[in-house]
Design an enzyme around this catalytic site. Sequence first.
Site, PDB file in Angstrom:
ATOM      1  CG  HIS A  74      -0.274  -0.046   2.712  1.00  0.00           C
ATOM      2  ND1 HIS A  74       0.119  -1.197   2.822  1.00  0.00           N
ATOM      3  CD2 HIS A  74       0.250   0.800   3.373  1.00  0.00           C
ATOM      4  CE1 HIS A  74       0.879  -1.360   4.225  1.00  0.00           C
ATOM      5  NE2 HIS A  74       0.913   0.113   4.527  1.00  0.00           N
ATOM      6  CG  HIS A  86       1.116   4.985   4.585  1.00  0.00           C
ATOM      7  ND1 HIS A  86       0.522   4.926   5.696  1.00  0.00           N
ATOM      8  CD2 HIS A  86       2.143   3.967   4.575  1.00  0.00           C
ATOM      9  CE1 HIS A  86       0.863   3.738   6.321  1.00  0.00           C
ATOM     10  NE2 HIS A  86       1.667   3.182   5.497  1.00  0.00           N
TER      11      HIS A  86
HETATM   12  P1  5GP Z   1       2.115   0.020   7.380  1.00  0.00           P
HETATM   13  O1  5GP Z   1       2.583   0.024   8.899  1.00  0.00           O
HETATM   14  O2  5GP Z   1       2.084  -1.638   7.083  1.00  0.00           O
HETATM   15  O3  5GP Z   1       3.068   0.847   6.470  1.00  0.00           O
HETATM   16  O4  5GP Z   1       0.605   0.651   7.403  1.00  0.00           O
HETATM   17  C1  5GP Z   1      -0.469  -0.156   7.802  1.00  0.00           C
HETATM   18  C2  5GP Z   1      -1.262   0.936   8.143  1.00  0.00           C
HETATM   19  O5  5GP Z   1      -2.642   0.223   8.155  1.00  0.00           O
HETATM   20  C3  5GP Z   1      -1.210   1.601   9.616  1.00  0.00           C
HETATM   21  O6  5GP Z   1      -0.931   2.939   9.245  1.00  0.00           O
HETATM   22  C4  5GP Z   1      -2.348   1.171  10.235  1.00  0.00           C
HETATM   23  O7  5GP Z   1      -2.844   2.066  11.068  1.00  0.00           O
HETATM   24  C5  5GP Z   1      -3.285   0.638   9.095  1.00  0.00           C
HETATM   25  N1  5GP Z   1      -4.525  -0.207   9.435  1.00  0.00           N
HETATM   26  C6  5GP Z   1      -4.123  -1.400  10.108  1.00  0.00           C
HETATM   27  N2  5GP Z   1      -5.356  -2.048  10.231  1.00  0.00           N
HETATM   28  C7  5GP Z   1      -6.389  -1.399   9.813  1.00  0.00           C
HETATM   29  C8  5GP Z   1      -7.709  -1.625   9.414  1.00  0.00           C
HETATM   30  O8  5GP Z   1      -8.391  -2.538   9.839  1.00  0.00           O
HETATM   31  N3  5GP Z   1      -8.465  -0.401   9.131  1.00  0.00           N
HETATM   32  C9  5GP Z   1      -7.715   0.750   8.477  1.00  0.00           C
HETATM   33  N4  5GP Z   1      -8.567   1.535   7.823  1.00  0.00           N
HETATM   34  N5  5GP Z   1      -6.537   0.618   8.499  1.00  0.00           N
HETATM   35  C10 5GP Z   1      -5.720  -0.204   9.198  1.00  0.00           C
END
Ligand code: 5GP
Length: 143
Positions: free
Chosen positions: A98, A100
């Site tokens: 993903h 951000h």
């Molecule tokens: P990463 O840490 O992998 O770069 O980003 C994952 C993101 O997904 C985090 O910012 C976290 O807040 C978001 N996230 C995790 N679980 C969920 C969820 O169940 N729903 C939504 N909308 N965001 C989520």
Amino acid sequence: MECIFCNIKEGKAEAEIIFEDDHILAFLDIQPINYGHTLVIPKKHYDNFLTVPRDELNKLTHATQFIAGIIKRTLNAEGFNVISNNGDPAGQSVFHFHYHIIPRFKNDFSLRPAVKNYKEGAMKEYGEQIRSFISKYKDIYNG
Ligand code: 5GP
Ligand code: ZN
């Protein structure tokens, strides 16, 4: 393996979806760094940046550019970060690739870590090391 983003895509988990097409889905991050912080995912599951096929990545990046512009306008943001965390040490917590999109405002916070300085000759050494791997693998880039 259970994946929260696949569950969101399949409608098995709730999310505040803001945009989708046949290939991508965009929804608000549940724990935003700033309000409006958005995640853009490919509908198909790929673990990280390196495993997304080129045409899918192009579509995802195109959608991310469009949504970033919309968010900037909608929220009157003065800037935004587009980032992707890849691997545990880089802060990845959901292993479904993903981007951000984080809307930014003057003096909101700093995302800038302490910087390093290269010792004499070290920058050239890093450059040579990386360039030698590029020449070894450039068929991947061209193919
Ligand atoms: P990463 O840490 O992998 O770069 O980003 C994952 C993101 O997904 C985090 O910012 C976290 O807040 C978001 N996230 C995790 N679980 C969920 C969820 O169940 N729903 C939504 N909308 N965001 C989520
Ligand atoms: Zn997934």
